[in-house]
Scaffold this motif. Structure first.
Motif, mmCIF file in Angstrom:
data_model
loop_
_atom_site.group_PDB
_atom_site.id
_atom_site.type_symbol
_atom_site.label_atom_id
_atom_site.label_comp_id
_atom_site.label_asym_id
_atom_site.label_seq_id
_atom_site.Cartn_x
_atom_site.Cartn_y
_atom_site.Cartn_z
ATOM 1 N N VAL A 190 27.233 -25.441 43.366
ATOM 2 C CA VAL A 190 28.031 -24.913 42.258
ATOM 3 C C VAL A 190 29.502 -24.800 42.664
ATOM 4 N N GLY A 191 29.783 -24.306 43.862
ATOM 5 C CA GLY A 191 31.172 -24.194 44.336
ATOM 6 C C GLY A 191 31.844 -25.551 44.446
ATOM 7 N N THR A 192 31.155 -26.521 45.024
ATOM 8 C CA THR A 192 31.709 -27.866 45.156
ATOM 9 C C THR A 192 31.922 -28.506 43.791
ATOM 10 N N SER A 193 30.975 -28.285 42.886
ATOM 11 C CA SER A 193 31.093 -28.845 41.540
ATOM 12 C C SER A 193 32.310 -28.297 40.811
ATOM 13 N N MET A 194 32.557 -27.006 40.924
ATOM 14 C CA MET A 194 33.702 -26.402 40.237
ATOM 15 C C MET A 194 35.024 -26.929 40.790
ATOM 16 N N VAL A 195 35.142 -26.981 42.102
ATOM 17 C CA VAL A 195 36.392 -27.450 42.725
ATOM 18 C C VAL A 195 36.640 -28.924 42.395
ATOM 19 N N LEU A 196 35.619 -29.747 42.521
ATOM 20 C CA LEU A 196 35.785 -31.176 42.260
ATOM 21 C C LEU A 196 36.049 -31.460 40.782
ATOM 22 N N THR A 197 35.421 -30.719 39.900
ATOM 23 C CA THR A 197 35.654 -30.899 38.465
ATOM 24 C C THR A 197 37.083 -30.540 38.096
ATOM 25 N N LEU A 198 37.567 -29.415 38.597
ATOM 26 C CA LEU A 198 38.958 -29.022 38.320
ATOM 27 C C LEU A 198 39.936 -30.028 38.895
ATOM 28 N N ALA A 199 39.680 -30.482 40.111
ATOM 29 C CA ALA A 199 40.582 -31.458 40.738
ATOM 30 C C ALA A 199 40.569 -32.788 39.990
ATOM 31 N N SER A 200 39.467 -33.139 39.345
ATOM 32 C CA SER A 200 39.390 -34.380 38.591
ATOM 33 C C SER A 200 40.003 -34.254 37.204
ATOM 34 N N LEU A 201 39.924 -33.058 36.616
ATOM 35 C CA LEU A 201 40.412 -32.874 35.254
ATOM 36 C C LEU A 201 41.916 -32.647 35.154
ATOM 37 N N VAL A 202 42.525 -32.055 36.159
ATOM 38 C CA VAL A 202 43.959 -31.736 36.083
ATOM 39 C C VAL A 202 44.808 -32.983 35.833
ATOM 40 N N PRO A 203 44.653 -34.087 36.583
ATOM 41 C CA PRO A 203 45.465 -35.274 36.275
ATOM 42 C C PRO A 203 45.181 -35.852 34.887
ATOM 43 N N LEU A 204 43.921 -35.788 34.453
ATOM 44 C CA LEU A 204 43.584 -36.330 33.136
ATOM 45 C C LEU A 204 44.237 -35.518 32.017
ATOM 46 N N PHE A 205 44.314 -34.206 32.171
ATOM 47 C CA PHE A 205 44.965 -33.379 31.162
ATOM 48 C C PHE A 205 46.481 -33.542 31.184
ATOM 49 N N LYS A 206 47.019 -34.017 32.301
ATOM 50 C CA LYS A 206 48.460 -34.304 32.368
ATOM 51 C C LYS A 206 48.793 -35.674 31.795
ATOM 52 N N GLY A 207 47.796 -36.460 31.434
ATOM 53 C CA GLY A 207 48.022 -37.763 30.816
ATOM 54 C C GLY A 207 48.019 -38.930 31.784
ATOM 55 N N VAL A 208 47.616 -38.728 33.015
ATOM 56 C CA VAL A 208 47.551 -39.811 34.002
ATOM 57 C C VAL A 208 46.252 -40.577 33.778
ATOM 58 N N SER A 209 46.347 -41.891 33.621
ATOM 59 C CA SER A 209 45.136 -42.687 33.407
ATOM 60 C C SER A 209 44.439 -42.926 34.732
ATOM 61 N N VAL A 210 43.156 -43.172 34.651
ATOM 62 C CA VAL A 210 42.395 -43.400 35.873
ATOM 63 C C VAL A 210 42.708 -44.752 36.490
ATOM 64 N N GLN A 211 43.174 -45.721 35.703
ATOM 65 C CA GLN A 211 43.499 -47.044 36.231
ATOM 66 C C GLN A 211 44.889 -47.094 36.844
ATOM 67 N N SER A 212 45.750 -46.137 36.561
ATOM 68 C CA SER A 212 47.132 -46.214 37.024
ATOM 69 C C SER A 212 47.260 -46.039 38.532
ATOM 70 N N LYS A 213 46.341 -45.350 39.141
ATOM 71 C CA LYS A 213 46.429 -45.087 40.572
ATOM 72 C C LYS A 213 45.520 -45.990 41.397
ATOM 73 N N SER A 214 44.902 -46.976 40.775
ATOM 74 C CA SER A 214 43.978 -47.825 41.517
ATOM 75 C C SER A 214 44.647 -49.146 41.877
ATOM 76 N N SER A 215 44.453 -49.539 43.124
ATOM 77 C CA SER A 215 44.979 -50.822 43.578
ATOM 78 C C SER A 215 44.215 -51.261 44.818
ATOM 79 N N GLY A 216 44.230 -52.533 45.054
ATOM 80 C CA GLY A 216 43.609 -53.075 46.252
ATOM 81 C C GLY A 216 42.106 -52.910 46.247
ATOM 82 N N LEU A 217 41.570 -52.396 47.329
ATOM 83 C CA LEU A 217 40.138 -52.229 47.498
ATOM 84 C C LEU A 217 39.622 -51.022 46.725
ATOM 85 N N MET A 218 40.411 -49.976 46.638
ATOM 86 C CA MET A 218 39.998 -48.736 45.964
ATOM 87 C C MET A 218 40.440 -48.756 44.504
ATOM 88 N N THR A 219 39.679 -49.422 43.659
ATOM 89 C CA THR A 219 40.006 -49.489 42.245
ATOM 90 C C THR A 219 39.155 -48.492 41.472
#
Length: 171
Positions: free
Chosen positions: A112-141
Motif C-alpha cells: 500500500v505504501g509503495t502503491s501510494m508513492v508510485l501513483t502520486l509520482a506518476s500522476l504529478v507530471p500527467l496533471f501538469k500536462g506532460v505527455s508520456v511520449q515526450s520524455k521517451s527516447s532511445g531504448l527507454m521508450t
C-alpha cells in the motif's frame, strides 16, 4: 537455322526522325545551337517538406488522465507490477518465502505504501500536462515501458498461480 528464319519474316519498322520534336532536360543550360527562349539554367522546383503536425494537446483533467483508455492506469499498474515482481523474486530467493507468505508477513503495508508513492509520482507530471511520449527516447521508450509492465503483470500472476498450485498439491 529455324530460329533465324522467324526473324527474317517479321517486318522491320523504320522510325523517321521528326525535327519539330525534341527533348530537353530542364536542369541543364541549353547547348549552343539549340533553340530555346531561355538562356538561363532552369532548376526543378524543389519544395521543402511540410512541417510535422503539431502534437495533440494533452488533457490534464482528472477524468481524462484516469480514464480507462487514459495514460495513467496501465502505466501505474505496470510500474507496480514491475516493482512487485522484482521484489517478490528477490525476497523469495533471499529468504525462501513464497508470495503468499510475504503478503502474510507484513507485505500488505509495504504494498500500500509503495502503491501510494508510485501513483502520486506518476500522476504529478500527467496533471501538469506532460505527455508520456515526450520524455521517451532511445531504448527507454514509452512503448517499451508498457510492454515491460504487461510482461511483469503476467509474470506476477504466473508466479502467484504456480506457488498456489504447488502449495495446494502439498496439502
Amino acid at each position: 537455322m529455324a530460329a533465324s528464319s522467324i526473324f527474317m519474316v517479321a517486318p522491320i519498322t523504320v522510325f523517321k526522325r521528326n525535327p519539330a520534336f525534341s527533348i530537353r532536360c530542364m536542369a541543364q543550360t541549353p547547348q549552343s545551337g539549340e533553340t530555346g527562349s531561355s538562356k538561363q539554367a532552369t532548376t526543378p522546383n524543389m519544395t521543402t517538406p511540410p512541417p510535422p503536425p503539431p502534437a495533440p494537446k494533452v488533457s490534464s483533467k482528472f477524468s481524462d488522465v484516469l480514464a480507462f483508455s487514459g495514460p495513467a492506469p496501465e502505466r501505474i499498474n505496470g510500474r507496480l507490477a514491475m516493482i512487485g515482481f522484482v521484489s517478490a523474486m528477490a525476497v523469495e530467493v533471499s529468504s525462501g518465502q513464497d508470495v503468499f507468505a510475504q503478503i502474510g508477513n507484513g507485505g500488505v503495508a509495504v504494498f500500500v505504501g509503495t502503491s501510494m508513492v508510485l501513483t502520486l509520482a506518476s500522476l504529478v507530471p500527467l496533471f501538469k500536462g506532460v505527455s508520456v511520449q515526450s520524455k521517451s527516447s532511445g531504448l527507454m521508450t514509452s512503448d517499451a515501458e508498457l510492454w515491460n509492465g504487461r510482461v511483469a503483470m503476467l509474470g506476477l500472476v504466473a508466479l502467484a498461480f504456480t506457488e498456489y498450485v504447488k502449495g495446494s498439491a502439498l496439502v
